[in-house]
Design an enzyme around this catalytic site. Structure first.
Site, PDB file in Angstrom:
ATOM      1  N   SER A  60       3.419   2.383   1.400  1.00  0.00           N
ATOM      2  CA  SER A  60       2.953   1.502   0.666  1.00  0.00           C
ATOM      3  C   SER A  60       3.462   0.457   0.167  1.00  0.00           C
ATOM      4  O   SER A  60       2.686  -0.612  -0.985  1.00  0.00           O
ATOM      5  CB  SER A  60       1.709   2.471   0.103  1.00  0.00           C
ATOM      6  OG  SER A  60       0.261   2.587   0.945  1.00  0.00           O
ATOM      7  N   LYS A  63       3.452  -2.590   1.055  1.00  0.00           N
ATOM      8  CA  LYS A  63       2.066  -3.964   0.421  1.00  0.00           C
ATOM      9  C   LYS A  63       2.144  -5.057  -0.210  1.00  0.00           C
ATOM     10  O   LYS A  63       1.564  -6.000   0.088  1.00  0.00           O
ATOM     11  CB  LYS A  63       1.211  -2.855   0.489  1.00  0.00           C
ATOM     12  CG  LYS A  63       0.535  -1.760   1.357  1.00  0.00           C
ATOM     13  CD  LYS A  63      -0.685  -0.680   0.846  1.00  0.00           C
ATOM     14  CE  LYS A  63      -0.676   0.402   2.220  1.00  0.00           C
ATOM     15  NZ  LYS A  63      -1.526   1.421   1.897  1.00  0.00           N
ATOM     16  N   TYR A 185       2.367  -3.142  10.824  1.00  0.00           N
ATOM     17  CA  TYR A 185       1.899  -2.043   9.394  1.00  0.00           C
ATOM     18  C   TYR A 185       2.807  -0.626   9.245  1.00  0.00           C
ATOM     19  O   TYR A 185       3.605  -0.690   8.214  1.00  0.00           O
ATOM     20  CB  TYR A 185       0.631  -1.768   9.846  1.00  0.00           C
ATOM     21  CG  TYR A 185      -0.435  -1.158   8.507  1.00  0.00           C
ATOM     22  CD1 TYR A 185       0.464  -1.121   6.803  1.00  0.00           C
ATOM     23  CD2 TYR A 185      -0.464   0.309   8.551  1.00  0.00           C
ATOM     24  CE1 TYR A 185      -0.291  -0.829   5.781  1.00  0.00           C
ATOM     25  CE2 TYR A 185      -0.474   0.907   7.410  1.00  0.00           C
ATOM     26  CZ  TYR A 185      -0.352   0.700   5.820  1.00  0.00           C
ATOM     27  OH  TYR A 185      -0.673   1.585   5.253  1.00  0.00           O
ATOM     28  N   TYR A 237      -2.573   3.224  -6.313  1.00  0.00           N
ATOM     29  CA  TYR A 237      -4.421   4.600  -5.473  1.00  0.00           C
ATOM     30  C   TYR A 237      -5.108   4.597  -6.858  1.00  0.00           C
ATOM     31  O   TYR A 237      -5.412   3.322  -7.843  1.00  0.00           O
ATOM     32  CB  TYR A 237      -3.724   5.193  -5.408  1.00  0.00           C
ATOM     33  CG  TYR A 237      -2.702   5.012  -4.495  1.00  0.00           C
ATOM     34  CD1 TYR A 237      -2.554   4.871  -3.276  1.00  0.00           C
ATOM     35  CD2 TYR A 237      -0.924   5.972  -5.290  1.00  0.00           C
ATOM     36  CE1 TYR A 237      -1.372   5.202  -2.377  1.00  0.00           C
ATOM     37  CE2 TYR A 237       0.318   6.388  -3.558  1.00  0.00           C
ATOM     38  CZ  TYR A 237      -0.646   4.851  -2.311  1.00  0.00           C
ATOM     39  OH  TYR A 237       0.888   5.586  -1.834  1.00  0.00           O
ATOM     40  N   VAL A 255       3.310   6.833  -0.776  1.00  0.00           N
ATOM     41  CA  VAL A 255       3.734   8.386  -0.636  1.00  0.00           C
ATOM     42  C   VAL A 255       4.869   8.899   0.216  1.00  0.00           C
ATOM     43  O   VAL A 255       5.059   9.909   0.291  1.00  0.00           O
ATOM     44  CB  VAL A 255       2.287   8.415   0.222  1.00  0.00           C
ATOM     45  CG1 VAL A 255       1.143   8.275   0.247  1.00  0.00           C
ATOM     46  CG2 VAL A 255       2.308   8.363   2.561  1.00  0.00           C
TER      47      VAL A 255
HETATM   48  N1  GLU Z   1       1.831   4.656   6.121  1.00  0.00           N
HETATM   49  C1  GLU Z   1       0.892   4.813   4.931  1.00  0.00           C
HETATM   50  C2  GLU Z   1      -0.399   5.024   5.494  1.00  0.00           C
HETATM   51  O1  GLU Z   1      -0.807   4.208   6.184  1.00  0.00           O
HETATM   52  C3  GLU Z   1       1.588   4.300   3.479  1.00  0.00           C
HETATM   53  C4  GLU Z   1       0.664   5.264   2.876  1.00  0.00           C
HETATM   54  C5  GLU Z   1       0.973   4.732   1.515  1.00  0.00           C
HETATM   55  O2  GLU Z   1       1.858   5.107   0.956  1.00  0.00           O
HETATM   56  O3  GLU Z   1      -0.066   5.422   0.597  1.00  0.00           O
HETATM   57  O4  GLU Z   1      -1.057   6.068   5.559  1.00  0.00           O
END
Ligand code: GLU
Length: 320
Positions: A60, A63, A185, A237, A255
């Protein structure tokens, strides 16, 4: 700084709470003990300790950078029309949209990030992922690659993200083929980085879009400001409020165990420790950032910001 990082590493080495993420099966195969801390300055210096060159998937953390690229390529208004900037109060993979606007709450939750991928695809077509990879590589200052095993693992098991993608398509937030957009993604989440990469990527944002060591202007100024604002309010988060309170710098975690933090105009901080807590944040990473923020006065609203002065005066002394 070198000494401080070594001490921090020692202090938190014994912290073994949390567990490897296993909902993407391949992530559960990582070494849980890895622990690295890196700090890059806007002046181009790098400090590192521990497993700073161990590669892990960015997840994430990507992002924030994808959002920055979208803001630049599509413009702030067009992006705001489709993705909000409000903390969601829900899990990153929640299937919820802002009831007032029907938009994803923000670009740091999966629904928002998949919308970003969709918008990049609309604008760039097949060049969307190569463009992201190139920009993120430039921010890191070296060519990044995709972990094919993690990418495949997430592609095979990412049904929840696929569900989010179809809902987004249904309500018109994305218009391209869902599988193609999810592929962008999943690939962006599977890019391999190190704590040092995250430190440079953070320092590039801190240095208003210019990589402090390579001198390359990677991101546009206005997009950096908007990205940092959303990282500040939504980057950690469901702990984003606690983080703003205790650490007080724009950050994004993933994560895979990475956290990138940005001390505006001064530092990029990258930590890697893959044991994550119930909210998805690296347990050791949180401790390290809390201590760094306290010890060096890095909190954005620290009234004297003495720590930051301390950092620059230490660097000046070291250079002299
Ligand atoms: N690729 C992971 C998902 O979409 C990223 C989640 C994350 O790092 O929060 O579930």
């Amino acid at each position: 700084m070198r000494q401080a990082l070594r001490e921090l590493h020692q202090r938190h080495l014994g912290e073994t709470t949390g567990a490897l993420a296993d909902y993407i099966p391949e992530l559960a195969k990582g070494d849980p003990d890895r622990f690295g801390i890196a700090v890059a300055t806007a002046g181009g210096d790098l400090f590192q300790t521990g497993d700073c060159l161990a590669e892990f998937t960015i997840q994430s953390v990507s992002k924030a950078f994808a959002y920055c690229v979208a803001l630049e390529l599509l413009g702030r208004e067009a992006v705001l029309e489709r993705i909000g900037v409000e903390p969601s109060g829900d899990a990153f993979n929640a299937i919820v949209f802002d009831p007032r606007t029907n938009r994803p709450f923000n670009p740091m939750v999966n629904a928002g990030a998949i919308t970003v991928a969709g918008m990049l695809h609309e604008r760039l077509g097949d060049d969307a992922f190569p463009t992201l990879l190139a920009r993120m590589s430039a921010a890191a200052g070296r060519p990044l690659a995709v972990d094919e095993a993690v990418y495949r693992s997430e592609t095979e098991t990412g049904h929840r993200n696929r569900a989010i993608g179809h809902l987004l398509r249904n309500c018109g937030a994305i218009s391209g083929p869902v599988d193609t957009i999810l592929d962008i993604y999943f690939r962006q989440c599977s890019m391999l980085v190190t704590a040092v990469d995250l430190a440079w990527m953070g320092a590039t944002l801190a240095h208003i879009g210019e990589h402090p060591a390579t001198g390359e202007q990677v991101f546009e100024l206005g997009a950096v400001r908007d990205t940092l604002a959303v990282m500040f309010t939504c980057g950690m988060y469901d702990y984003s409020g606690g983080w703003a309170f205790k650490v007080g710098i724009p950050a994004k975690s993933g994560v895979g165990g990475g956290i990138v933090g940005v001390v505006n105009r001064q530092l990029g901080i990258g930590t890697f420790s893959p044991r994550i807590d119930a909210l998805g944040n690296s347990a050791r990473g949180l401790r390290v950032f809390e201590d760094l923020a306290n010890d060096f006065g890095l909190h954005t609203f620290e009234c004297l910001n003495q720590g930051s002065l301390f950092v620059s005066s230490m660097l000046q002394r070291e250079r002299a």
